[in-house]
Design a protein around this motif. Structure first.
Motif, PDB file in Angstrom:
ATOM      1  N   LEU A 109     -24.154 -58.217  46.914  1.00  0.00           N
ATOM      2  CA  LEU A 109     -24.435 -59.633  46.788  1.00  0.00           C
ATOM      3  C   LEU A 109     -25.023 -60.313  48.286  1.00  0.00           C
ATOM      4  O   LEU A 109     -24.450 -59.881  49.283  1.00  0.00           O
ATOM      5  CB  LEU A 109     -23.121 -60.531  46.521  1.00  0.00           C
ATOM      6  CG  LEU A 109     -22.351 -60.304  45.183  1.00  0.00           C
ATOM      7  CD1 LEU A 109     -21.199 -61.218  45.268  1.00  0.00           C
ATOM      8  CD2 LEU A 109     -23.425 -60.831  44.074  1.00  0.00           C
ATOM      9  N   THR A 110     -26.105 -60.846  48.207  1.00  0.00           N
ATOM     10  CA  THR A 110     -26.731 -61.666  49.306  1.00  0.00           C
ATOM     11  C   THR A 110     -25.688 -62.741  49.812  1.00  0.00           C
ATOM     12  O   THR A 110     -25.516 -63.592  48.495  1.00  0.00           O
ATOM     13  CB  THR A 110     -28.137 -61.970  48.969  1.00  0.00           C
ATOM     14  OG1 THR A 110     -28.942 -60.999  49.068  1.00  0.00           O
ATOM     15  CG2 THR A 110     -28.522 -63.042  50.147  1.00  0.00           C
ATOM     16  N   ILE A 111     -25.498 -63.093  51.003  1.00  0.00           N
ATOM     17  CA  ILE A 111     -24.846 -64.308  51.161  1.00  0.00           C
ATOM     18  C   ILE A 111     -25.882 -65.245  51.672  1.00  0.00           C
ATOM     19  O   ILE A 111     -26.807 -65.198  52.491  1.00  0.00           O
ATOM     20  CB  ILE A 111     -23.680 -64.232  52.396  1.00  0.00           C
ATOM     21  CG1 ILE A 111     -22.565 -62.999  52.031  1.00  0.00           C
ATOM     22  CG2 ILE A 111     -23.077 -65.257  52.705  1.00  0.00           C
ATOM     23  CD1 ILE A 111     -21.791 -62.714  53.109  1.00  0.00           C
ATOM     24  N   PRO A 112     -25.834 -66.533  50.841  1.00  0.00           N
ATOM     25  CA  PRO A 112     -27.094 -67.299  51.397  1.00  0.00           C
ATOM     26  C   PRO A 112     -26.666 -68.142  52.600  1.00  0.00           C
ATOM     27  O   PRO A 112     -25.561 -68.127  53.225  1.00  0.00           O
ATOM     28  CB  PRO A 112     -26.667 -68.641  50.012  1.00  0.00           C
ATOM     29  CG  PRO A 112     -25.321 -68.280  49.711  1.00  0.00           C
ATOM     30  CD  PRO A 112     -25.100 -66.825  49.894  1.00  0.00           C
ATOM     31  N   GLN A 113     -27.797 -68.778  53.184  1.00  0.00           N
ATOM     32  CA  GLN A 113     -27.840 -69.267  54.412  1.00  0.00           C
ATOM     33  C   GLN A 113     -27.361 -70.638  54.368  1.00  0.00           C
ATOM     34  O   GLN A 113     -27.791 -71.216  53.197  1.00  0.00           O
ATOM     35  CB  GLN A 113     -29.199 -69.065  55.072  1.00  0.00           C
ATOM     36  CG  GLN A 113     -29.546 -67.606  55.703  1.00  0.00           C
ATOM     37  CD  GLN A 113     -30.945 -67.893  56.425  1.00  0.00           C
ATOM     38  OE1 GLN A 113     -31.387 -68.681  56.930  1.00  0.00           O
ATOM     39  NE2 GLN A 113     -31.680 -66.519  56.156  1.00  0.00           N
ATOM     40  N   SER A 114     -26.613 -70.967  55.293  1.00  0.00           N
ATOM     41  CA  SER A 114     -25.806 -72.389  54.983  1.00  0.00           C
ATOM     42  C   SER A 114     -26.478 -73.386  55.847  1.00  0.00           C
ATOM     43  O   SER A 114     -26.471 -73.107  57.034  1.00  0.00           O
ATOM     44  CB  SER A 114     -24.388 -72.435  54.886  1.00  0.00           C
ATOM     45  OG  SER A 114     -23.865 -71.466  53.907  1.00  0.00           O
ATOM     46  N   PHE A 138     -40.602 -60.383  50.867  1.00  0.00           N
ATOM     47  CA  PHE A 138     -39.663 -61.030  51.790  1.00  0.00           C
ATOM     48  C   PHE A 138     -38.365 -61.780  51.013  1.00  0.00           C
ATOM     49  O   PHE A 138     -38.780 -61.835  49.692  1.00  0.00           O
ATOM     50  CB  PHE A 138     -40.157 -62.396  52.593  1.00  0.00           C
ATOM     51  CG  PHE A 138     -40.653 -63.486  51.861  1.00  0.00           C
ATOM     52  CD1 PHE A 138     -39.866 -64.562  51.676  1.00  0.00           C
ATOM     53  CD2 PHE A 138     -41.785 -63.462  51.484  1.00  0.00           C
ATOM     54  CE1 PHE A 138     -40.186 -65.485  50.845  1.00  0.00           C
ATOM     55  CE2 PHE A 138     -42.349 -64.689  50.701  1.00  0.00           C
ATOM     56  CZ  PHE A 138     -41.354 -65.557  50.512  1.00  0.00           C
ATOM     57  N   ALA A 139     -37.306 -61.672  51.556  1.00  0.00           N
ATOM     58  CA  ALA A 139     -36.271 -62.368  50.874  1.00  0.00           C
ATOM     59  C   ALA A 139     -35.405 -62.821  51.963  1.00  0.00           C
ATOM     60  O   ALA A 139     -35.483 -62.615  52.901  1.00  0.00           O
ATOM     61  CB  ALA A 139     -35.564 -61.316  49.874  1.00  0.00           C
ATOM     62  N   THR A 140     -34.247 -63.558  51.588  1.00  0.00           N
ATOM     63  CA  THR A 140     -33.438 -64.169  52.396  1.00  0.00           C
ATOM     64  C   THR A 140     -32.603 -63.151  53.255  1.00  0.00           C
ATOM     65  O   THR A 140     -32.092 -62.016  52.483  1.00  0.00           O
ATOM     66  CB  THR A 140     -32.115 -65.239  51.687  1.00  0.00           C
ATOM     67  OG1 THR A 140     -32.890 -66.135  51.062  1.00  0.00           O
ATOM     68  CG2 THR A 140     -31.469 -65.689  52.632  1.00  0.00           C
ATOM     69  N   LYS A 141     -32.288 -63.420  54.406  1.00  0.00           N
ATOM     70  CA  LYS A 141     -31.472 -62.395  55.062  1.00  0.00           C
ATOM     71  C   LYS A 141     -30.139 -62.876  54.964  1.00  0.00           C
ATOM     72  O   LYS A 141     -29.755 -63.820  55.098  1.00  0.00           O
ATOM     73  CB  LYS A 141     -31.794 -62.373  56.685  1.00  0.00           C
ATOM     74  CG  LYS A 141     -31.142 -61.411  57.584  1.00  0.00           C
ATOM     75  CD  LYS A 141     -31.538 -61.571  59.066  1.00  0.00           C
ATOM     76  CE  LYS A 141     -30.496 -60.569  59.915  1.00  0.00           C
ATOM     77  NZ  LYS A 141     -30.778 -59.077  59.339  1.00  0.00           N
ATOM     78  N   SER A 142     -29.456 -61.896  54.624  1.00  0.00           N
ATOM     79  CA  SER A 142     -27.946 -62.120  54.238  1.00  0.00           C
ATOM     80  C   SER A 142     -27.176 -62.711  55.462  1.00  0.00           C
ATOM     81  O   SER A 142     -27.315 -62.228  56.584  1.00  0.00           O
ATOM     82  CB  SER A 142     -27.312 -60.965  53.761  1.00  0.00           C
ATOM     83  OG  SER A 142     -25.969 -61.358  53.331  1.00  0.00           O
ATOM     84  N   ILE A 189     -37.493 -56.273  45.829  1.00  0.00           N
ATOM     85  CA  ILE A 189     -35.957 -56.154  45.633  1.00  0.00           C
ATOM     86  C   ILE A 189     -35.389 -56.731  46.773  1.00  0.00           C
ATOM     87  O   ILE A 189     -35.699 -56.130  47.921  1.00  0.00           O
ATOM     88  CB  ILE A 189     -35.658 -54.693  45.393  1.00  0.00           C
ATOM     89  CG1 ILE A 189     -36.440 -54.503  44.146  1.00  0.00           C
ATOM     90  CG2 ILE A 189     -34.170 -54.888  44.938  1.00  0.00           C
ATOM     91  CD1 ILE A 189     -36.107 -52.803  43.780  1.00  0.00           C
ATOM     92  N   PRO A 190     -34.560 -57.855  46.611  1.00  0.00           N
ATOM     93  CA  PRO A 190     -33.620 -58.145  47.712  1.00  0.00           C
ATOM     94  C   PRO A 190     -32.834 -56.923  48.278  1.00  0.00           C
ATOM     95  O   PRO A 190     -31.964 -56.714  47.268  1.00  0.00           O
ATOM     96  CB  PRO A 190     -32.791 -59.351  47.280  1.00  0.00           C
ATOM     97  CG  PRO A 190     -33.696 -59.959  46.159  1.00  0.00           C
ATOM     98  CD  PRO A 190     -34.451 -58.655  45.500  1.00  0.00           C
ATOM     99  N   ALA A 191     -32.822 -56.717  49.247  1.00  0.00           N
ATOM    100  CA  ALA A 191     -32.221 -55.212  49.867  1.00  0.00           C
ATOM    101  C   ALA A 191     -30.573 -55.375  49.524  1.00  0.00           C
ATOM    102  O   ALA A 191     -30.022 -54.316  49.266  1.00  0.00           O
ATOM    103  CB  ALA A 191     -32.435 -54.552  51.101  1.00  0.00           C
ATOM    104  N   GLU A 192     -29.997 -56.466  50.025  1.00  0.00           N
ATOM    105  CA  GLU A 192     -28.809 -56.649  50.206  1.00  0.00           C
ATOM    106  C   GLU A 192     -28.005 -57.298  48.832  1.00  0.00           C
ATOM    107  O   GLU A 192     -26.945 -57.534  48.717  1.00  0.00           O
ATOM    108  CB  GLU A 192     -28.161 -57.260  51.236  1.00  0.00           C
ATOM    109  CG  GLU A 192     -28.642 -56.844  52.471  1.00  0.00           C
ATOM    110  CD  GLU A 192     -28.389 -57.587  53.708  1.00  0.00           C
ATOM    111  OE1 GLU A 192     -27.068 -57.692  54.049  1.00  0.00           O
ATOM    112  OE2 GLU A 192     -29.174 -57.965  54.357  1.00  0.00           O
ATOM    113  N   ALA A 193     -28.779 -57.431  47.699  1.00  0.00           N
ATOM    114  CA  ALA A 193     -28.414 -58.172  46.604  1.00  0.00           C
ATOM    115  C   ALA A 193     -28.516 -57.313  45.421  1.00  0.00           C
ATOM    116  O   ALA A 193     -28.082 -57.939  44.360  1.00  0.00           O
ATOM    117  CB  ALA A 193     -29.251 -59.316  46.311  1.00  0.00           C
ATOM    118  N   GLN A 194     -28.441 -55.769  45.603  1.00  0.00           N
ATOM    119  CA  GLN A 194     -28.375 -55.173  44.442  1.00  0.00           C
ATOM    120  C   GLN A 194     -27.837 -53.797  44.720  1.00  0.00           C
ATOM    121  O   GLN A 194     -28.070 -53.265  45.332  1.00  0.00           O
ATOM    122  CB  GLN A 194     -29.615 -55.077  43.590  1.00  0.00           C
ATOM    123  CG  GLN A 194     -29.646 -54.191  42.512  1.00  0.00           C
ATOM    124  CD  GLN A 194     -29.003 -54.517  41.438  1.00  0.00           C
ATOM    125  OE1 GLN A 194     -29.041 -55.787  41.105  1.00  0.00           O
ATOM    126  NE2 GLN A 194     -28.313 -53.724  40.669  1.00  0.00           N
TER     127      GLN A 194
END
Length: 839
Positions: free
Chosen positions: A687-692, A664-668, A781-786
């Motif tokens: 780049l992953t956009i972090p959750q705020s 698992f990884a953060t959902k952008s 691998i975070p799918a949206e971060a690479q």
């Protein structure tokens, strides 16, 4: 002279050093073998002759090396090559660690150019040495041609031998299995028999010897000369004569041809003696020949193999026992000896002992940097510390860090009374791709001035003096419940201010004298005597330079609990903060993540109100320029098996959160954009956009949304489909608005007051090497971060990639949540083409 010394440890100089090592090892082995069978020395010198030819190519391969230090003395005040007077320097304060590599850096205005004195001329060592070498080679070639002409004159005046002597020569040729056509001639102009002619061999006998020698002695003489032809001695001797011309300057080459010729004579003696009826009769024949030969013309001794050279030593060697028959085992041992010496020579790496590293291709140069104050007066004692560079051409926007393993340790230059210093840099920033250094990235620091960070300092252009501004002074203090908090840690958005730049005064007041002009965000973290951690709000301080260190402090109207004391005492300009307890952050992963959670981690950055959660890259960097940089409070925690995590005390603001673990990884959160100068918006990726999450006291509870991670199955092969092992594959998944790999840095803002257990290093989670089957699997691998892979091998390279005209070796990829990418990379041998020379 420094240029000459640097050339000595350059790749071309390295070839010369390796040849020297091979010759030195050859002479050492020759000394050990001089009393043994002559074939040992023949194989030794002939093997060195063959292997010296590919030595230059092998020298450029990456092999395990024995480092031999070479001391270079480089005067710090005199550069090898200096640029003419510099042009304008940008004083951007943007952080290269926070900027994507493909983002250009904007230059700010600078003062007008000024003139500088001309650079001192350096002696052209390379051109001079090349000219001297070429002149020596020309003289050597002329000498060989002159001697060859003399030899042809002697050969041309020779006569046909008697029929009986010619038949005897053919019979001996057949017995010794000499399959080439051999002519026999008689000459009255020579004193010693010899064989000449590499392609059309001729044996020339003196008429005086033929008339006086017995039939047995003539047979021994012809056997000796035929033995030379059977061993192809003429060809090998000619090879060493020409190599001696090329390497005329090298002392270790001077006597090799003579040593090889002497071994040829000893081997011919052995063959002739073995065919003779008695050893004693052949030895007597050599002794008689010595007495008859008093003086030999140079043509007979230089270009031929004659039977009278060093006869006393040959007699002594001939009478030595133990020179039995040569077997295949001896041949194998001889080949092994030569190969072993070659490997030792190739493995020698000659390095500059001053930097403890090899000089990269192209060597080093120095560029002049001049530092002044705002009045144009030189600043002495300013430290110029390079930490990166940019290359010329299409990749000039990329910033690369200092490559210690290639360039050696970073060298800090210090300005003298004239405000000048020379900064050393590698001419070829990326040697393996032939990309030349175009600009330097460095910082300029001084105890009395604000730090200046230079993002783009051209090395081949003119640059104006760098101007430093006297640092602004800021005094801060904190209170909690009316009591002064003395255990404080300031968090200031000014990349030129370090922790040691804050001075602690009585009563817990902190003072910094190095604030750069412009806006700064400052926040304090303190610890009470009870151990509780407290925080202040964020204050915006605008530094306007005035006389000496006087500054004006302008507070933003929204900063609560902050006041400026303007009294006429030692605390004039003191900025005071009202501290409050931290906020407890309780979080959990959404239920979609299977429990128990394995290898989970959470990383957070706390943004102040001045930094909204924008998804536009350019807006974020505009805020960096406005507030003097970015220094958010950050920390991390492991995630419990039940999917929960707790931060006991964090400052007020808004939290950027990313999580990562097995599967698992953060959902952008949203889409990332670039904004162009015309206002147009374009989607960005990689780049992953972090959750705020906005933080509210005393406790904030959050739930983090996730998505499945991806997997990479990588296989490296050559063009024949064969697997390649030890291929390194790496990636750097990143999160927007957060620093480090996927928002994780190895330090925590809590560290001064709370011990944080370290997490496993992410640097090794997303890289590895292929095995013998050429395969490597990278998981989680975070799918949206690479969006790209770096691939490297000792002997292979990725073919040049050309997405939209951007020539490099980064392999672009796209990952989908929960999916596996299977990639087969067909690699090519290194050195086939280069990024720096691509069209």
């Amino acid at each position: 002279m420094n240029t000459l010394l640097q050339w000595m440890v350059s790749p071309l100089g390295g070839v010369l050093w390796k040849c020297t090592a091979l010759l030195a090892l050859g002479w050492a082995a020759h000394g050990c073998l001089r009393r043994g069978h002559p074939r040992w020395r023949l194989m030794l010198w002939r093997g060195i002759l063959i292997l010296s030819l590919p030595l230059s190519a092998v020298s450029f391969l990456s092999l395990p090396a024995i480092t031999i230090p070479v001391q270079l003395f480089a005067p710090p005040s005199q550069p090898d090559v200096m640029t003419p007077a510099p042009k304008m320097a940008a004083t951007s304060v943007e952080s290269t660690s926070a900027r994507p590599s493909n983002m250009p850096v904007l230059k700010g205005p600078g003062p007008a150019p000024i003139e500088h004195e001309a650079s001192p001329r350096t002696f052209p060592w390379k051109g001079t040495l090349l000219s001297v070498w070429a002149l020596g080679c020309a003289c050597g070639v002329a000498r060989l041609i002159w001697l060859h002409a003399q030899l042809m004159r002697l050969h041309g005046s020779a006569e046909e031998p008697p029929l009986a002597l010619a038949e005897l020569a053919r019979e001996i040729q057949k017995r010794l299995d000499v399959r080439r056509g051999v002519r026999l001639r008689i000459s009255g102009a020579i004193h010693s028999p010899f064989v000449c002619g590499v392609w059309r061999p001729v044996i020339v006998l003196p008429r005086s010897l033929v008339a006086t020698l017995s039939n047995g002695q003539i047979v021994s003489l012809l056997r000796h000369e035929m033995a030379h032809l059977r061993g192809n001695d003429l060809l090998w001797s000619a090879g060493w004569r020409w190599l001696q011309v090329i390497g005329w300057f090298h002392p270790l080459v001077w006597r090799v041809a003579a040593a090889h010729s002497f071994a040829c004579e000893q081997e011919a003696d052995r063959v002739a003696c073995g065919a003779s009826e008695e050893l004693e009769s052949y030895a007597q024949f050599l002794a008689q020949l010595t007495l008859r030969v008093l003086a030999l013309p140079k043509a007979e001794t230089e270009l031929t193999l004659n039977g009278s050279a060093q006869i006393v030593r040959r007699l002594q060697h001939l009478q030595r026992a133990g020179l039995g028959a040569w077997t295949r085992k001896h041949t194998a041992a001889g080949l092994g000896l030569v190969g072993f010496l070659f490997l030792i020579a190739v493995s020698c790496r000659f390095a500059n002992s001053n930097t403890e590293t090899n000089h990269p291709a192209g060597g080093f140069k120095q560029v002049l940097v001049e530092v002044q104050d705002t009045n144009g007066k030189p600043i002495e004692g300013a430290q110029i510390a390079p930490f990166g560079f940019r290359v010329k051409g299409r990749h000039s926007a990329d910033g690369y860090g200092w490559r210690t393993n290639v360039f050696g340790p970073k060298e800090t230059a210090i300005t003298g009374p004239d405000g000048r210093a020379y900064v050393r840099y590698a001419v070829m920033g990326i040697p393996e791709e032939k990309e030349y250094t175009g600009a330097l990235i460095f910082s300029v620091t001084h105890t009395e001035y604000s730090t200046v960070t230079i993002q783009d300092y051209p090395v081949d252009e003119t640059n104006a003096p760098i101007q430093m501004v006297r640092g602004g002074t800021l005094m801060v203090a904190a209170y909690y419940g009316g009591q002064r908090v003395t255990d404080l840690v300031p968090n200031l958005a000014d990349e030129g201010v370090r922790a040691e730049d804050w001075l602690k005064q009585a009563g817990g007041i902190l003072v910094c004298h190095k604030l750069s002009p412009g806006g700064h965000l400052i926040q304090l973290m303190g610890r009470l005597p009870s151990g509780e951690i407290v925080y202040s709000g964020t204050a915006l301080v605008t530094v306007t330079p005035g006389k000496v260190n006087h500054v004006m402090l302008e507070m933003n109207s929204e900063a609560s609990g902050v006041a400026i004391v303007m009294g006429k005492n030692e605390e004039k300009g003191l900025l005071t903060f009202d501290m409050k307890p931290g906020i407890r952050l309780e979080g959990r992963l959404e239920d979609a993540v299977p429990r128990p959670v394995k290898n989970g981690r959470v990383m957070i950055d706390i943004r102040p109100p001045e930094y909204p959660a924008t998804n536009v890259i350019d807006d974020f960097y505009d805020l960096d320029a406005k507030y003097g940089g970015r220094s958010p409070w950050h920390s991390y925690r492991p995630i419990n098996a039940d999917g929960t995590f707790v931060f006991e005390s964090v400052p007020p603001g808004e939290a950027d959160v990313v999580v990562l673990g097995d599967g698992f990884a953060t959902k952008s959160e949203g889409q990332l954009y670039d904004r162009y100068p015309d206002g147009a918006m374009k989607k960005n990726s990689g780049l992953t956009i972090p959750q705020s999450f906005p933080l509210t006291a005393p406790v904030t509870s959050i739930t983090v949304k996730t998505e499945p991670t991806a997997t990479l199955e990588f296989t490296a092969t050559n063009k024949k489909g064969q697997p390649i092992d030890n291929v390194w594959v790496g990636m750097f998944p990143s999160a927007f608005r957060m620093r480090g790999m996927y928002g994780w840095t190895r330090t925590s803002s809590e560290a001064p007051f709370r011990e944080i257990a370290p997490l496993p290093d992410l640097r090794y989670a997303y890289s590895g090497q292929t095995g013998p089957d050429g395969m490597l699997v990278i998981r989680n691998i975070p799918a949206e971060a690479q969006d790209s892979l770096d691939i490297d091998s000792e002997h292979y390279q990725v073919p040049l990639q050309d997405p939209k005209g951007w020539r490099d070796r980064h392999v672009r990829t796209q990952f989908e949540p929960g999916m596996t990418n299977s990639m087969v990379m067909v690699m090519e041998p290194k050195g086939k083409d280069y990024v720096g020379t691509a069209r």
